[in-house]
Design an enzyme around this catalytic site. Structure first.
Site, mmCIF file in Angstrom:
data_model
loop_
_atom_site.group_PDB
_atom_site.id
_atom_site.type_symbol
_atom_site.label_atom_id
_atom_site.label_comp_id
_atom_site.label_asym_id
_atom_site.label_seq_id
_atom_site.Cartn_x
_atom_site.Cartn_y
_atom_site.Cartn_z
ATOM 1 C CG ASN A 94 68.886 35.578 28.061
ATOM 2 O OD1 ASN A 94 68.414 35.912 29.148
ATOM 3 N ND2 ASN A 94 69.567 34.450 27.874
ATOM 4 C CE1 TYR A 160 74.089 40.858 35.907
ATOM 5 C CE2 TYR A 160 72.670 41.579 37.710
ATOM 6 C CZ TYR A 160 72.900 40.768 36.608
ATOM 7 O OH TYR A 160 71.925 39.873 36.212
HETATM 8 N N1 LIG Z 1 69.907 33.805 37.065
HETATM 9 C C1 LIG Z 1 69.462 34.892 37.675
HETATM 10 O O1 LIG Z 1 69.150 34.884 38.872
HETATM 11 C C2 LIG Z 1 69.324 36.183 36.893
HETATM 12 C C3 LIG Z 1 68.706 37.273 37.525
HETATM 13 C C4 LIG Z 1 68.547 38.453 36.823
HETATM 14 C C5 LIG Z 1 69.003 38.567 35.532
HETATM 15 N N2 LIG Z 1 69.610 37.485 34.946
HETATM 16 C C6 LIG Z 1 70.079 37.670 33.568
HETATM 17 O O2 LIG Z 1 69.577 36.628 32.771
HETATM 18 C C7 LIG Z 1 70.431 36.451 31.636
HETATM 19 C C8 LIG Z 1 70.691 34.982 31.441
HETATM 20 O O3 LIG Z 1 71.425 34.495 32.561
HETATM 21 P P1 LIG Z 1 71.227 33.040 33.169
HETATM 22 O O4 LIG Z 1 70.843 33.213 34.581
HETATM 23 O O5 LIG Z 1 70.395 32.203 32.280
HETATM 24 O O6 LIG Z 1 72.736 32.547 33.217
HETATM 25 P P2 LIG Z 1 73.543 31.547 32.279
HETATM 26 O O7 LIG Z 1 74.977 31.716 32.692
HETATM 27 O O8 LIG Z 1 72.931 30.203 32.290
HETATM 28 O O9 LIG Z 1 73.310 32.151 30.818
HETATM 29 C C9 LIG Z 1 74.088 33.176 30.284
HETATM 30 C C10 LIG Z 1 74.417 32.782 28.862
HETATM 31 O O10 LIG Z 1 75.110 33.888 28.269
HETATM 32 C C11 LIG Z 1 76.234 33.368 27.574
HETATM 33 N N3 LIG Z 1 77.248 34.418 27.459
HETATM 34 C C12 LIG Z 1 78.055 34.929 28.427
HETATM 35 N N4 LIG Z 1 78.860 35.859 27.911
HETATM 36 C C13 LIG Z 1 78.554 35.950 26.592
HETATM 37 C C14 LIG Z 1 79.026 36.740 25.520
HETATM 38 N N5 LIG Z 1 80.029 37.632 25.689
HETATM 39 N N6 LIG Z 1 78.475 36.583 24.291
HETATM 40 C C15 LIG Z 1 77.481 35.666 24.091
HETATM 41 N N7 LIG Z 1 77.006 34.880 25.054
HETATM 42 C C16 LIG Z 1 77.531 35.035 26.299
HETATM 43 C C17 LIG Z 1 76.697 32.177 28.390
HETATM 44 O O11 LIG Z 1 77.539 31.311 27.656
HETATM 45 C C18 LIG Z 1 75.355 31.573 28.782
HETATM 46 O O12 LIG Z 1 74.901 30.668 27.805
HETATM 47 C C19 LIG Z 1 71.660 37.321 31.902
HETATM 48 O O13 LIG Z 1 71.558 38.525 31.176
HETATM 49 C C20 LIG Z 1 71.576 37.601 33.388
HETATM 50 O O14 LIG Z 1 72.202 38.804 33.754
HETATM 51 C C21 LIG Z 1 69.784 36.310 35.591
#
Ligand SMILES: NC(=O)c1ccc[n+]([C@@H]2O[C@H](COP(=O)([O-])OP(=O)(O)OC[C@H]3O[C@@H](n4cnc5c(N)ncnc54)[C@H](O)[C@@H]3O)[C@@H](O)[C@H]2O)c1
Length: 269
Positions: A94, A160
């Site tokens: 994730n 992205y």
């Molecule tokens: N929030 C949204 O609206 C949304 C929408 C679609 C998809 N997503 C996807 O959901 C996933 C989680 O995102 P979120 O919204 O919870 O954001 P978030 O920033 O809270 O979580 C992302 C996590 O990934 C970690 N991370 C970043 N780079 C990293 C790396 N190189 N190695 C290991 N860990 C790493 C961060 O430290 C963080 O804990 C992501 O893949 C994001 O693309 C989020």
């Protein structure tokens, strides 16, 4: 058929990007259903809060500092999970980042490379080492986080969008390679979720209004609202489900996304 389809007692789940947001909420939900959790993330400070929340549910939790774009880190994460708990049942791949909201001609090469390294190559590396273990025990379930941007394009998010479309392609490939071997692989496609990743959007003029208009539910999801789908896909309830991408997006895909307007002063997302 098992009586409790959502029983994860004594199972081990690896969650990348579990320090905050969707990963943290899902880790806590798995813990509430009895699973032991291994968090792989670069954010050590936030991970300790997640670990505390998990342990409150009476299960075991472990943090392994992991950059998912680095092979050695990912291999060490999976090795540590297996050596500590003796098994790896499920993985929620994730971890992810976004990049500046820019049209392709203005998108920095470094930003493109980084988002592909974390969001796409990271999923490849995680699956590679998870599958090597799951093949030995002939079983397992994997959920990869894509996005609605993995299903349709969104202007300004070229790197992205490319990475998340790739995640869905990798998910389908892994699914057909391993379906007959007892391993299921699916993807989650979140819409707009209120996490640290999207926090800055509140300040970016117009972006939140755009998202509200684009979402029939007229609100962003809480991260906890993603967890149910991930638990379902990892559970016995989904025993015949593989290679699928599930959009959890308040109805966005039903109507079709509304295009973001990229102004002369592109904001960061
Ligand atoms: N929030 C949204 O609206 C949304 C929408 C679609 C998809 N997503 C996807 O959901 C996933 C989680 O995102 P979120 O919204 O919870 O954001 P978030 O920033 O809270 O979580 C992302 C996590 O990934 C970690 N991370 C970043 N780079 C990293 C790396 N190189 N190695 C290991 N860990 C790493 C961060 O430290 C963080 O804990 C992501 O893949 C994001 O693309 C989020």
């Amino acid at each position: 058929m098992k009586t409790n389809l959502f029983d994860f007692k004594h199972k081990t789940i690896v969650i990348t990007g579990g320090s905050t947001g969707i990963g943290r909420a899902t880790a806590v939900a798995f813990a509430q259903h009895g699973a032991n959790i291994v968090i792989g993330d670069i954010n050590e400070a936030a991970a300790s809060e997640t670990i505390e929340l998990i342990k409150r549910e009476g299960v075991e939790a472990l943090f392994v500092k992991t950059d998912v774009s680095h092979t050695a880190d990912v291999k060490a994460l999976i090795d540590k999970a297996v050596s500590t708990f003796g098994r790896l049942d499920c993985a929620f791949n994730n971890a992810g980042i976004a990049h500046s909201l820019r049209p392709i001609e203005a998108l920095e090469e470094d930003d493109f490379d980084r988002v592909v390294a974390v969001d796409l190559k990271g999923i490849f590396l995680c699956m590679k080492y998870e599958l090597q273990h799951m093949l030995k025990v002939k079983g397992g379930a994997i959920v990869n986080t894509a996005s609605v941007a993995g299903l349709v394009p969104e202007a300004g998010l070229g790197g992205y969008v490319a990475a998340k479309h790739g995640v869905i392609g990798l998910t389908k490939t892994a699914a057909i390679e391993h379906a007959h071997l007892g391993i299921r692989v699916n993807a989650l496609a979140p819409g707009w979720v209120r996490t640290p990743m999207t926090k800055g959007w509140d300040e970016h003029k117009g972006l939140n209004a755009h998202l509200r208009a684009a979402t029939p539910m007229h609100r962003g999801a809480e991260p906890e609202e993603m967890a149910g789908m991930v638990l379902f896909l990892c559970s016995e309830a989904a025993s015949y489900v593989t290679g699928q991408t599930y959009a959890v997006e308040g109805g966005q895909m039903v109507r079709g996304l509304l295009p973001i307007t990229i102004g002369p002063e592109p904001g960061r997302i």
